[in-house]
Design a protein around this motif. Structure first.
Motif, short mmCIF file in Angstrom:
data_model
loop_
_atom_site.label_atom_id
_atom_site.label_comp_id
_atom_site.label_asym_id
_atom_site.label_seq_id
_atom_site.Cartn_x
_atom_site.Cartn_y
_atom_site.Cartn_z
N SER A 46 0.84 -1.21 0.00
CA SER A 46 0.00 0.00 0.00
C SER A 46 0.87 1.25 0.00
O SER A 46 0.55 2.24 -0.68
N GLY A 49 2.14 1.70 -3.46
CA GLY A 49 1.09 2.21 -4.34
C GLY A 49 0.79 3.67 -4.08
O GLY A 49 0.56 4.44 -5.02
N ARG A 50 0.78 4.08 -2.82
CA ARG A 50 0.51 5.50 -2.51
C ARG A 50 1.60 6.39 -3.09
O ARG A 50 1.31 7.48 -3.59
N GLN A 78 -4.96 -2.24 -5.37
CA GLN A 78 -5.28 -1.24 -6.40
C GLN A 78 -6.65 -0.61 -6.14
O GLN A 78 -6.83 0.61 -6.22
N GLU A 80 -8.37 -0.41 -3.28
CA GLU A 80 -8.35 0.43 -2.07
C GLU A 80 -7.72 1.79 -2.34
O GLU A 80 -8.24 2.83 -1.91
N LEU A 81 -6.61 1.78 -3.07
CA LEU A 81 -5.90 3.05 -3.31
C LEU A 81 -6.66 3.94 -4.28
O LEU A 81 -6.69 5.17 -4.11
N GLU A 84 -9.36 5.47 -2.24
CA GLU A 84 -8.80 6.43 -1.28
C GLU A 84 -8.44 7.75 -1.95
O GLU A 84 -8.76 8.82 -1.44
#
Length: 354
Positions: A46, A49-50, A78, A80-81, A84
């Motif tokens: 995560s 990815g962020r 993917q 979740e991000l 977000e």
């Protein structure tokens, strides 16, 4: 002999219990270790990815530069991000996020999920496409999906579309059988703003159309001029709720024609319509209607008397003089309501009329 056999059985039972306790403890420890390892790996991915998304939306270079690395992340990460970041972005930053989602293949996978036979897959795909704010044909069938939660997600997506067919579909869904869907449609139409005005006017022009009351709730929030004519026609509708909400919309629209219609509604046989008309006239500050409102201070229904008195106080000095006149009148109901409203502290009055 019998005692010796019982002794052996009890001995092996105790032994078996001890073995089971050890096995259970080992299994529990392994399970906890695996869960911690999975969580740490998920957190690491995560963070990666962020970093990729943050560079994509904040940089001035190619937003798709990090797409290959983003595509290698697990699909759950993917999703979740994208949710977000997508929920908090707008304008150019969201366009850059969409460009990365397209390049990484997340949009294509989400479109495929929208055609799934399982509602949870369709919902997951719709959420990704909504977060990316992509205008894709895969979302349009979901506006009539058999699942209420999927339809509601499609209505959220539709709030970002400047498409007459999509807006017409939204207005038609004001009569959706699911409460969640009706609420979401109203919110989406309000977010569309003036673009929803023509479609909503066409709905209100049909007195037999389903969803008229919900449409009038949206109309009050939009308050665009093209809604005046259908609302003037609806003040003579047979349904009390429709006439009441029409009065509310006319109060938001304002103007001489709206005030004339509201004054006529002060004599409506339904008390909710009279109360709504009185409140609307107060919101407009229509002091020329003070005589009619003074008459309603002696109405048999308490909500009508209350709204009339509050409306008069909203009108300033003219309304205050009218309320003081009612104090010395012969009607005890009118005098009592005038006293209650005049004695309201300003802070309480603001809360009551908010």
């Amino acid at each position: 002999m019998r005692q010796s056999l019982l002794y052996l059985v009890s001995y092996y039972l105790v032994y078996l219990e001890a073995v089971l306790v050890v096995v259970f403890a080992v299994a529990l420890a392994i399970s906890a270790s695996l869960a911690r390892w999975r969580r740490q790996r998920h957190d690491t991915r995560s963070r990666l990815g962020r970093d990729i998304l943050a560079r994509a939306i904040s940089g001035t270079g190619d937003p798709t530069e990090g797409a290959p690395a983003f595509a290698r992340l697990p699909w759950t990460v993917q999703q979740e991000l994208v949710h977000e970041f997508g929920e908090s972005l707008s304008g150019g930053a969201r366009s850059r996020l969409a460009a990365l989602g397209l390049a990484a293949g997340a949009a294509r996978r989400a479109e495929q999920m929208c055609a799934s036979r399982w509602w949870w897959d369709r919902l997951a795909g719709a959420r990704v496409l909504t977060a990316l704010d992509l205008d894709t044909a895969a979302m349009r069938p979901l506006l009539r999906d058999r699942s209420g939660v999927v339809r509601a997600q499609a209505f959220v997506w539709a709030a970002g579309r400047d498409d007459e067919a999509v807006i017409d579909e939204l207005v038609a869904r004001l009569s959706d059988p699911e409460r969640l869907c009706r609420f979401t449609v109203q919110d989406s139409l309000l977010r569309l703003g003036r673009r929803a005005g023509p479609a909503l006017a066409r709905l209100l022009a049909d007195p037999a159309a389903p969803g008229l009351v919900d449409g009038l709730r949206v109309a009050r929030g939009l308050a665009v001029p093209e809604l005046l004519a259908p609302c003037l026609a609806l003040v003579s509708h047979a349904n009390d709720d429709v006439r009441s909400h029409s009065a509310t919309v006319l109060g938001a629209l304002g103007g001489e024609r709206a005030q004339d219609a509201l004054v006529q509604l002060l004599d409506d046989p339904a008390y909710i319509v009279r109360a709504s008309a009185a409140r609307a006239l107060g919101e407009q500050g229509a002091w020329t209607a003070s005589t009619g409102l003074l008459h309603l201070l002696s109405d048999l229904n308490w909500p009508v008397r209350r709204e009339s008195a509050l409306a008069l106080r909203r009108m300033g000095s003219v309304g205050t003089l009218t309320l003081r006149k009612a104090l010395s009148g012969e009607n005890a109901f009118a005098a009592d309501m005038a006293r209650q409203v005049l004695d309201l502290p300003e802070t309480v009055y603001q809360q009551v009329t908010a």
